[in-house]
Enzyme design. Structure first.
Site, PDB file in Angstrom:
ATOM      1  N   ARG A 148       0.930  -1.067  -0.026  1.00 45.06           N
ATOM      2  CA  ARG A 148       0.024  -0.015  -0.080  1.00 45.06           C
ATOM      3  C   ARG A 148       0.759   1.270  -0.052  1.00 45.06           C
ATOM      4  O   ARG A 148       1.764   1.434   0.785  1.00 45.06           O
ATOM      5  CB  ARG A 148      -1.078  -0.011   1.075  1.00 45.06           C
ATOM      6  N   GLY A 149       0.766   2.028  -0.930  1.00 44.37           N
ATOM      7  CA  GLY A 149       1.453   3.335  -1.137  1.00 44.37           C
ATOM      8  C   GLY A 149       0.596   4.421  -0.896  1.00 44.37           C
ATOM      9  O   GLY A 149      -0.549   4.460  -0.378  1.00 44.37           O
ATOM     10  N   GLY A 150       1.248   5.632  -1.175  1.00 45.69           N
ATOM     11  CA  GLY A 150       0.576   7.060  -1.007  1.00 45.69           C
ATOM     12  C   GLY A 150      -0.559   7.308  -2.234  1.00 45.69           C
ATOM     13  O   GLY A 150      -1.201   7.962  -1.924  1.00 45.69           O
ATOM     14  N   MET A 151      -0.476   6.424  -3.264  1.00 44.63           N
ATOM     15  CA  MET A 151      -1.532   6.675  -4.140  1.00 44.63           C
ATOM     16  C   MET A 151      -2.195   5.423  -4.774  1.00 44.63           C
ATOM     17  O   MET A 151      -3.020   5.590  -5.561  1.00 44.63           O
ATOM     18  CB  MET A 151      -0.814   7.540  -5.308  1.00 44.63           C
ATOM     19  N   ALA A 152      -1.908   4.439  -4.239  1.00 47.07           N
ATOM     20  CA  ALA A 152      -2.373   3.098  -4.768  1.00 47.07           C
ATOM     21  C   ALA A 152      -2.263   1.702  -3.826  1.00 47.07           C
ATOM     22  O   ALA A 152      -1.093   1.774  -3.076  1.00 47.07           O
ATOM     23  CB  ALA A 152      -1.841   2.742  -6.090  1.00 47.07           C
ATOM     24  N   VAL A 159      -1.666  -2.311  -3.963  1.00 47.09           N
ATOM     25  CA  VAL A 159      -1.001  -3.302  -4.950  1.00 47.09           C
ATOM     26  C   VAL A 159      -1.486  -4.538  -4.518  1.00 47.09           C
ATOM     27  O   VAL A 159      -1.131  -4.921  -3.278  1.00 47.09           O
ATOM     28  CB  VAL A 159       0.443  -3.104  -5.084  1.00 47.09           C
ATOM     29  N   LYS A 178      -1.909  -2.771  -9.541  1.00 46.07           N
ATOM     30  CA  LYS A 178      -1.810  -1.620  -8.800  1.00 46.07           C
ATOM     31  C   LYS A 178      -3.303  -0.850  -9.138  1.00 46.07           C
ATOM     32  O   LYS A 178      -3.512  -0.594 -10.095  1.00 46.07           O
ATOM     33  CB  LYS A 178      -0.475  -1.011  -9.379  1.00 46.07           C
ATOM     34  N   ASP A 235      10.429   9.265  -9.963  1.00 46.92           N
ATOM     35  CA  ASP A 235      10.047   8.944  -8.655  1.00 46.92           C
ATOM     36  C   ASP A 235      10.974   7.678  -8.549  1.00 46.92           C
ATOM     37  O   ASP A 235      10.508   6.823  -7.952  1.00 46.92           O
ATOM     38  CB  ASP A 235       8.593   8.465  -8.587  1.00 46.92           C
TER      39      ASP A 235
END
Length: 605
Positions: A21-25, A27, A42, A136
């Protein structure tokens, strides 16, 4: 998670479990039912799909990323829209992210760090040659497989999601801001040299265990990338060779013209370092400056010289950053009365603040304590140890970790032995273990059914064949792991499937002699047994076989040949002749070979 595991995107991609889990999505590990292979899916957060300009950028960048095919780049297979948001289907790479490796193992050996950076640079160089700038580059976007293969992910996604928007979205780019190039922080146009800077930051963190700049907010970190000179890695880790230290500093030069011109140039210098040759960065850093005068902002810069940013330039640069993210306060009126009133108000305010601090007990200087080491300890023991040291337990993140038992602390922030004020919160990362799947029983089932059952449980079937004459071909006769064992999702289950045993035809030896028949059958690979019977055939002739001629049997089977012992012997009984005399009766029976028998009866006078 059960409902998510059964969610299917585009009627093709079956979600099994979330792996990151990231800042925008988010997975997910998913299965491509069409090609029968695992994929990483994603799913972007829905808020990103509400901006029409984002949608246009996303489509363009997804297509560009899908065209990148390189051994060190995570392949993009597909993309689409579902449930009001967008998703990307990528190659599933088993392994850990570089961020997780640094978090779990600390700093890397210089040689290993150089090799990993070289592979990342190869991926970036290929992308740059194809017109794609990553934007990024960070440890979280680098995956290393158990065999050591390095893969870079998320090409083009940073461009689709505006970095200027990211910088101000709380909780979205805290990790990303730590790897911004100065031109990214200023909101200027970026080129491949921006990726070179970010890769230099990643190499810095691999060598020292921490990024060069940290702060309380993404903007604060961005300021430091623009204004501050990084502390040389060797000052934090004396084991770093001087040449590798020089490579890091050149890659992180504030001015893009002072960096390596391309990722390939950085990779070439890393290769020279690994081969023990003189690196280009050391030569550049040793070159004398053209003159001692301070260069003005925007003036031409010698690409081979390393320079410090003058204070005036730093001030102007920071002003540009401040103007980008903050509205400047209106200038005060330039009159004496206003200044005097303002000073009086400030004095009153200072007094009130002092009294408030006294009433809250804030007037005393907080004691400083050293943060104890709580990594590898159970969570409850870690909490107790921190509280005994006068610290507080801050945020606790629980993350799946197949290598660490559930409930064990795997990381802490601040790091051990750092001196902080008493009462400082310490954030913990605690292992959530790993989700497991119970292996179902598939023995004695047809292979197709066994495969379907295993896939439905998130497992990967691997069939092996075994010749069996006692089981219907295509039936599963064994499995490993055994039924009932708990294994991680995605584990391989080896199933042994029965196949038909090959057969051969029994030769026709009827009418041949026993010796001939035995030779023929032996030459064909059969074992021979003999059974004798009486028959009208000549003695020693084969009159039959078991199994019969042309029967299909397994190789090296036993064939019984039935051999004649000749016709049975025939006997004839001569009729009884009775001779009578007065007072005497004689009876005689004679056996002879078969002849024409004549019976004569004689009676004496």
């Amino acid at each position: 998670m059960a409902d998510q595991e059964q969610h299917v995107f585009s009627s093709r991609y079956e979600l099994h479990r979330r792996i990151a889990r990231g800042g925008m999505a988010d997975v997910f590990l998913a299965r491509d039912s069409l090609l029968d292979r695992p994929v990483a899916l994603k799913v972007l957060f829905p808020e990103f799909a509400t901006d029409p300009s984002f949608v246009q950028r996303f489509r363009r960048e997804a297509r560009a990323a899908a065209n990148l095919s390189h051994p060190n780049i995570v392949s993009v297979y597909d993309w689409g829209e579902e449930d009001g948001t967008y998703f990307i289907v990528m190659e599933y790479v088993e392994g850990r992210s570089l961020a997780q490796i640094i978090r779990d193992e600390g700093r890397l050996h210089p040689d290993r760090a150089a090799d990993v950076t070289s592979d990342i640079a190869a991926a970036l160089g290929f992308a740059h040659r194809n017109g794609v700038v990553h934007r990024d580059v960070k440890p979280g976007n680098v995956i290393i497989s158990p065999s050591g293969q390095v893969k870079v992910a998320d090409f083009g996604i940073a461009r689709a999601i505006s970095t200027q928007e990211n910088l101000t979205q709380a909780g979205t780019v805290m990790g990303t801001a730590a790897y911004f190039s100065p031109e990214q922080a200023r909101g200027e146009k970026v080129d491949p040299r921006s990726d070179v800077y970010s890769l230099g930051v990643v190499l810095y963190e691999m060598l020292t265990g921490r990024p060069p700049f940290t702060g309380d907010s993404p903007v604060a970190v961005a300021y430091k990338h623009v204004q501050e000179t990084p502390r040389p890695p060797r000052e934090r880790n004396a084991d770093i060779p001087a040449d590798l230290d020089a490579i890091v500093l050149r890659a992180m030069a504030k001015n893009a013209d002072d960096r390596y011109p391309s990722a390939e140039d950085l990779r070439s210098d890393l290769r020279r370092f690994r081969q023990g040759a003189t690196v280009e960065a050391a030569t550049v850093l040793a070159a004398p400056a053209a003159d001692d005068r301070t260069q003005a902002v925007g003036a031409p810069v010698d690409a081979g010289a390393t320079r410090a940013v003058p204070a005036a330039e730093g001030t102007r640069t920071m002003r540009r950053v401040e103007e980008q993210y903050y509205e400047p306060p209106p200038p005060p009126k330039n009159n004496t009365t206003f200044i005097l009133v303002l000073l009086a108000l400030l004095a009153v305010l200072a007094g009130l603040l002092f009294l408030l601090a006294r009433s809250l007990g804030m007037g005393e200087t907080a004691e400083e304590v050293s943060v104890p080491t709580v990594v590898d300890l159970p969570e409850d023991q870690a909490r107790r140890l921190l509280e005994e040291a006068g610290l507080e337990v801050g945020r606790v993140d629980r993350r799946e970790n197949p290598d660490v038992e559930e409930g064990i602390v795997v990381a802490q922030d601040p790091v051990p032995e750092q001196v902080v004020e008493e009462g400082t919160p310490v954030n913990l990362t605690v292992s959530a273990g790993v989700e497991t799947v119970t292996v179902p029983r598939v023995e004695n089932l047809p292979e197709a059914d066994a495969r379907r059952i295993l896939r439905d449980e998130g497992l990967v079937p691997d069939a092996r064949e075994e010749e069996r004459g006692d089981v219907e071909p295509g039936t599963v006769v064994a499995q490993e792991p055994r039924p009932g064992e708990d294994v991680p999702p995605g584990s391989t289950v080896v199933i042994t499937v029965a196949t038909a045993v090959p057969t051969v035809a029994v030769p026709d030896v009827i009418g041949r002699s026993q010796g001939q028949a035995t030779n023929i059958l032996s030459d064909a690979g059969f074992r021979v047994q003999v059974r004798e019977v009486q028959a009208t055939n000549p003695r020693g002739e084969v009159v039959g076989t078991e199994p019969g001629p042309n029967s299909q049997v397994e190789p090296e089977s036993t064939v019984v040949i039935i051999v004649s012992t000749g016709p049975p012997p025939t006997t004839t009984t001569r009729p009884t002749t009775t001779t009578s005399r007065p007072g005497v009766t004689l009876t005689t029976t004679t056996t002879r070979p078969p002849t024409t028998t004549t019976t004569t009866s004689t009676t004496a006078p």
